[in-house]
Design a protein around this motif. Structure first.
Motif, PDB file in Angstrom:
ATOM      1  N   LEU A 242     -37.024 -74.929  29.293  1.00  0.00           N
ATOM      2  CA  LEU A 242     -37.770 -76.167  29.525  1.00  0.00           C
ATOM      3  C   LEU A 242     -37.332 -76.853  30.819  1.00  0.00           C
ATOM      4  O   LEU A 242     -38.158 -77.400  31.562  1.00  0.00           O
ATOM      5  N   GLN A 243     -36.047 -76.818  31.108  1.00  0.00           N
ATOM      6  CA  GLN A 243     -35.566 -77.401  32.363  1.00  0.00           C
ATOM      7  C   GLN A 243     -36.110 -76.645  33.569  1.00  0.00           C
ATOM      8  O   GLN A 243     -36.473 -77.254  34.575  1.00  0.00           O
TER       9      GLN A 243
ATOM     10  N   VAL B 267     -38.372 -78.116  36.705  1.00  0.00           N
ATOM     11  CA  VAL B 267     -38.013 -77.919  38.113  1.00  0.00           C
ATOM     12  C   VAL B 267     -39.154 -77.238  38.861  1.00  0.00           C
ATOM     13  O   VAL B 267     -39.473 -77.602  39.993  1.00  0.00           O
ATOM     14  N   GLU B 268     -39.804 -76.252  38.225  1.00  0.00           N
ATOM     15  CA  GLU B 268     -40.930 -75.573  38.868  1.00  0.00           C
ATOM     16  C   GLU B 268     -42.102 -76.518  39.088  1.00  0.00           C
ATOM     17  O   GLU B 268     -42.774 -76.449  40.110  1.00  0.00           O
ATOM     18  N   ILE B 269     -42.342 -77.414  38.143  1.00  0.00           N
ATOM     19  CA  ILE B 269     -43.420 -78.391  38.311  1.00  0.00           C
ATOM     20  C   ILE B 269     -43.105 -79.291  39.504  1.00  0.00           C
ATOM     21  O   ILE B 269     -43.982 -79.570  40.322  1.00  0.00           O
ATOM     22  N   LYS B 270     -41.863 -79.732  39.608  1.00  0.00           N
ATOM     23  CA  LYS B 270     -41.482 -80.588  40.727  1.00  0.00           C
ATOM     24  C   LYS B 270     -41.644 -79.844  42.060  1.00  0.00           C
ATOM     25  O   LYS B 270     -42.080 -80.421  43.055  1.00  0.00           O
ATOM     26  N   LYS B 271     -41.299 -78.554  42.088  1.00  0.00           N
ATOM     27  CA  LYS B 271     -41.427 -77.771  43.318  1.00  0.00           C
ATOM     28  C   LYS B 271     -42.892 -77.612  43.700  1.00  0.00           C
ATOM     29  O   LYS B 271     -43.245 -77.681  44.870  1.00  0.00           O
ATOM     30  N   ARG B 272     -43.752 -77.385  42.693  1.00  0.00           N
ATOM     31  CA  ARG B 272     -45.182 -77.197  42.979  1.00  0.00           C
ATOM     32  C   ARG B 272     -45.819 -78.478  43.512  1.00  0.00           C
ATOM     33  O   ARG B 272     -46.668 -78.427  44.398  1.00  0.00           O
TER      34      ARG B 272
END
Length: 83
Positions: free
Chosen positions: A70-71, A75-80
């Motif tokens: 989940l973490q 992090v991937e959402i923030k990068k996208r």
């Protein structure tokens, strides 16, 4: 600061607002907090947890791996969104 003297601190306006409206309030504010749209994550197991369970380390490992997954998603959402 003496009792009743609310004119010297940085939170005076908050205290004053609280004391003015406390007669009409009932309960605590956090009891009436709005619910979120997403349910909390749940990790399910085949067997019910008992105090004598010998596979606690497997359960802990599964819970930690789900937390890490989940973490990573966050992090991937923030990068996208930052690109």
């Amino acid at each position: 600061m003496a009792a009743g003297d609310l004119s010297k601190g940085i939170y005076d306006h908050l205290y004053r607002r609280f004391f003015e409206s406390r007669a009409g309030k009932q309960g605590y504010d956090f009891q009436h907090a709005p619910g979120g749209a997403a349910p909390p994550p749940v990790v399910t197991f085949r067997e019910k947890l008992r105090w004598w369970t010998l596979d606690r380390w497997r359960r802990r490992k599964q819970i930690l791996s789900e937390r890490d997954r989940l973490q990573r998603e966050i992090v991937e959402i923030k990068k996208r969104t930052s690109k």
